[in-house]
Design a protein around this motif. Sequence first.
Motif, short mmCIF file in Angstrom:
data_model
loop_
_atom_site.label_atom_id
_atom_site.label_comp_id
_atom_site.label_asym_id
_atom_site.label_seq_id
_atom_site.Cartn_x
_atom_site.Cartn_y
_atom_site.Cartn_z
N GLY A 1 0.81 -1.22 0.00
CA GLY A 1 0.00 0.00 0.00
C GLY A 1 0.84 1.27 0.00
N SER A 2 1.91 1.29 0.79
CA SER A 2 2.70 2.53 0.88
C SER A 2 3.46 2.82 -0.41
N LEU A 3 3.75 1.77 -1.17
CA LEU A 3 4.40 1.97 -2.48
C LEU A 3 3.38 2.58 -3.45
N VAL A 4 2.17 2.04 -3.41
CA VAL A 4 1.11 2.56 -4.27
C VAL A 4 0.86 4.04 -3.93
N ASN B 1 2.86 6.18 -2.61
CA ASN B 1 3.99 7.09 -2.82
C ASN B 1 4.63 6.96 -4.19
N ILE B 2 3.92 6.34 -5.12
CA ILE B 2 4.51 6.10 -6.44
C ILE B 2 4.89 7.41 -7.14
N LYS B 3 4.22 8.49 -6.77
CA LYS B 3 4.52 9.78 -7.42
C LYS B 3 5.97 10.24 -7.17
N TYR B 4 6.61 9.70 -6.14
CA TYR B 4 7.99 10.09 -5.87
C TYR B 4 8.98 9.40 -6.81
N LEU B 5 8.56 8.28 -7.41
CA LEU B 5 9.50 7.53 -8.27
C LEU B 5 9.75 8.29 -9.58
N LYS B 6 10.92 7.98 -10.14
CA LYS B 6 11.35 8.64 -11.37
C LYS B 6 11.03 7.70 -12.53
N ASN B 7 10.52 8.21 -13.63
CA ASN B 7 10.26 7.34 -14.79
C ASN B 7 11.53 6.62 -15.19
N GLY B 8 11.43 5.39 -15.62
CA GLY B 8 12.61 4.70 -16.13
C GLY B 8 12.80 3.33 -15.52
N SER B 9 14.04 3.01 -15.22
CA SER B 9 14.37 1.65 -14.76
C SER B 9 14.23 1.54 -13.25
N LEU B 10 14.06 0.31 -12.79
CA LEU B 10 13.81 0.10 -11.36
C LEU B 10 14.32 -1.28 -10.95
N LEU B 11 15.06 -1.29 -9.85
CA LEU B 11 15.53 -2.55 -9.28
C LEU B 11 14.68 -2.87 -8.06
N ASP B 12 14.01 -4.03 -8.09
CA ASP B 12 13.19 -4.47 -6.95
C ASP B 12 14.04 -5.49 -6.17
N LEU C 1 4.59 -2.31 -10.71
CA LEU C 1 5.46 -1.26 -11.26
C LEU C 1 5.63 -1.43 -12.77
N LEU C 2 5.68 -2.68 -13.24
CA LEU C 2 5.72 -2.93 -14.69
C LEU C 2 4.46 -2.36 -15.35
N PHE D 1 13.43 3.72 -2.44
CA PHE D 1 12.23 3.54 -1.61
C PHE D 1 12.47 2.33 -0.73
N VAL D 2 12.36 2.53 0.59
CA VAL D 2 12.56 1.41 1.53
C VAL D 2 11.35 1.36 2.46
#
Length: 189
Positions: free
Chosen positions: A26-29, A31-42, A54-55, A133-134
């Motif tokens: 839920g907290s990722l959903v 706060n998704i606006k903080y993420l930067k467009n592009g690549s992401l390591l989970d 996220l995909l 994001f942690v």
Amino acid sequence: MNYIGDKQYWDEKFLSRGDKILSPEGSLVENIKYLKNGSLLDVACGDGRNSIFLLEKGFKVTGIDFSSRALERLKNFAVRKNLKVSVKQVDLTKQDALKDLGVFDNIVINHYRLSLDNIKNLGKHMAEGGILFVCGFGHKHKVDSKIKEEDLIKPEDFESLHSSFELVRYIENEDDRGFFVIYIFKKKV
Ligand SMILES: C[S@@+](CC[C@H](N)C(=O)[O-])C[C@H]1O[C@@H](n2cnc3c(N)ncnc32)[C@H](O)[C@@H]1O
């Protein structure tokens, strides 16, 4: 130190899970606006409830975990949804476990306490202006037989990041599952 259990514990856990993917954190959903467009390591992606979310939001996701069962499930969920995910089996107890993974616009670590050695190296794998994001059980969570003291995320875990990252947001949440912390850092340009 393995998080909660060893590889066998997690493989068995993922093997006994049903065929349906769980909902994203839920907290990722939120706060998704903080993420930067592009690549992401989970990091410690498990069977990919967050990776898939996220995909679907357009990120180019690489998921890493030591459980081959989890990664198989993530790949299958992605195929079913016609999404393309990269996965790599990585043991995060190893020093420099992130070596060779490359550089990302975002790194997500949800419900896993990364070792101090690997936290120290996060900057090398993060693009300028990238977001870390942690989220997980925090320092005030009550320890029990399953969640031990060494599994709790502590403010001092991130001391090595202070020169290269700024803290954009810090949230504490407490509910019947326990005490949670969310850190959102941005790599300085
Ligand atoms: C609580 S689950 C979180 C999974 C996912 N991040 C999520 O939010 O659904 C912890 C994950 O850490 C992984 N894990 C535990 N110890 C690990 C290690 N030493 N190296 C890599 N992954 C590990 C497990 O396989 C599991 O997928």
